[in-house]
Enzyme design. Structure first.
Site, PDB file in Angstrom:
ATOM      1  N   ASP A  51       0.583  -3.469   6.098  1.00  0.00           N
ATOM      2  CA  ASP A  51       0.665  -4.415   4.985  1.00  0.00           C
ATOM      3  C   ASP A  51       2.020  -4.285   4.272  1.00  0.00           C
ATOM      4  O   ASP A  51       2.333  -5.062   3.367  1.00  0.00           O
ATOM      5  CB  ASP A  51      -0.511  -4.260   4.017  1.00  0.00           C
ATOM      6  CG  ASP A  51      -0.619  -2.879   3.402  1.00  0.00           C
ATOM      7  OD1 ASP A  51       0.141  -1.971   3.815  1.00  0.00           O
ATOM      8  OD2 ASP A  51      -1.475  -2.700   2.510  1.00  0.00           O
ATOM      9  N   GLU A 188       0.835  10.198   3.531  1.00  0.00           N
ATOM     10  CA  GLU A 188       2.101   9.646   3.048  1.00  0.00           C
ATOM     11  C   GLU A 188       2.583  10.389   1.803  1.00  0.00           C
ATOM     12  O   GLU A 188       1.835  10.554   0.844  1.00  0.00           O
ATOM     13  CB  GLU A 188       1.918   8.143   2.729  1.00  0.00           C
ATOM     14  CG  GLU A 188       3.182   7.473   2.216  1.00  0.00           C
ATOM     15  CD  GLU A 188       3.134   5.948   2.248  1.00  0.00           C
ATOM     16  OE1 GLU A 188       2.157   5.380   2.790  1.00  0.00           O
ATOM     17  OE2 GLU A 188       4.067   5.322   1.731  1.00  0.00           O
TER      18      GLU A 188
END
Ligand SMILES: Nc1nc(=O)c2c([nH]1)NC[C@@H]1CN(c3ccc(C(=O)N[C@@H](CCC(=O)O)C(=O)O)cc3)CN21
Ligand SMILES: CC(C)C(=O)C(=O)O
Ligand SMILES: [Mg+2]
Length: 271
Positions: A51, A188
């Site tokens: 995304d 992340e």
């Protein structure tokens, strides 16, 4: 030196085998047919229809405005590459948060578009949703640490899992997601020591790092970041692989080689 054993499509089974045998998984984002095919030729194991296309393709300030139809469209484009890489698609913001039925409906749309696995952001609180999808035949990649769909709650794109409490939270999340059936998990922007610890604590789920140090089972970057074509400042975890490369495909091959031999990420890309 080539990591291109053959052009046989990579399966989820093969990714699991790579983890078990200690062979690093090289992942990059791809949003279209040409780059997905190039990634496959260059030895990328999995492409992520991320995304991040909201930022990279659309010029949005975050991933929040990206819709399920945007993701389905780009998944169809990538799937038509008919390439070597395993295809994973991000579930966009709002498409899986209401309940597990909504998540299954959204996942089905993306799988019909050609995704072989869906990725969703969130820790332990997403475990029930993940179990529901996995039991119904949808392979799931989890995503913890910096979860960009929560940027306004996190107060920016900053390192997560700092301190003993933060590290314990990540460890508990990872375990719950593995038990729920997630086969892969992106971590992340977390300290390298924490990512190493989490990776070692898992029995079967493969960890894919981005700003999470060299001791994950694999690495992922946004393609436009590692090619140096994303305008503006890039994060600390990015290396521009076009430096010294003969061309785009060579840059991607160098990324694959650097992930496989453990030379990327280096200390300067870590937290
Ligand atoms: N082009 C692009 N690359 C990405 O990695 C990416 C996207 N877009 N869009 C979705 C999310 C957002 N991500 C981001 C965005 C910004 C930073 C960033 O600015 N990091 C700085 C600041 C760190 C801090 O303030 O502590 C860094 O140097 O790491 C990191 C990840 C990762 N994802
Ligand atoms: C940065 C990766 C992990 C991602 O989620 C994306 O590209 O959207
Ligand atoms: Mg994403």
């Amino acid at each position: 030196m080539s990591y291109l054993q053959d052009q046989k499509p990579v399966t989820l089974f093969e990714l699991g085998k790579m983890r078990a045998e200690g062979r690093k998984i090289a992942m990059l984002t791809a949003y279209d047919r040409s780059f997905a095919a190039l990634c496959g030729r260059a030895g990328v194991d999995a492409v992520l229809v991320g995304d991040s296309l909201g930022n990279v393709l659309q010029g949005q300030k975050s991933t929040l405005p990206v819709t399920l139809e945007h993701m389905a469209y780009h998944t169809e484009c990538v799937a038509r590459a008919d390439g070597r890489a395993f295809v994973i698609t991000d579930m966009p913001f709002g498409s899986y948060h209401e309940n597990r039925e909504q998540a299954m409906r959204s996942a089905a749309r993306l799988m019909a578009a050609g995704a072989q696995m869906v990725k969703l952001e969130g820790g332990e609180f997403m475990a029930d949703t993940i179990r529901f999808l996995v039991e119904r035949g949808v392979p799931v990649c989890a995503h913890i640490g910096l979860t960009p769909q929560s940027v306004h709650q996190l107060g920016g794109y900053r390192v997560q899992g700092r301190g003993e409490e933060g590290a314990a939270r990540l460890r508990a999340d990872a375990l719950a997601l593995e038990q729920a059936g997630a086969a892969l998990m992106v971590m992340e922007m977390v300290p390298a020591t924490v990512a190493k610890d989490v990776t070692a604590s898992l029995a079967s789920m493969a960890t894919i790092g981005i700003g999470a140090g060299p001791d994950c089972d694999g690495q992922v970057l946004v393609l436009h970041d590692m090619l140096g074509v994303f305008p503006g400042r890039t994060a600390r975890f990015v290396r521009n692989f076009m430096d010294g490369a003969a061309g785009v495909e060579d840059a991607v091959s160098r990324y694959v080689a650097a992930v496989k031999d453990g030379s990327f990420p280096a200390a300067e890309h870590c937290y």
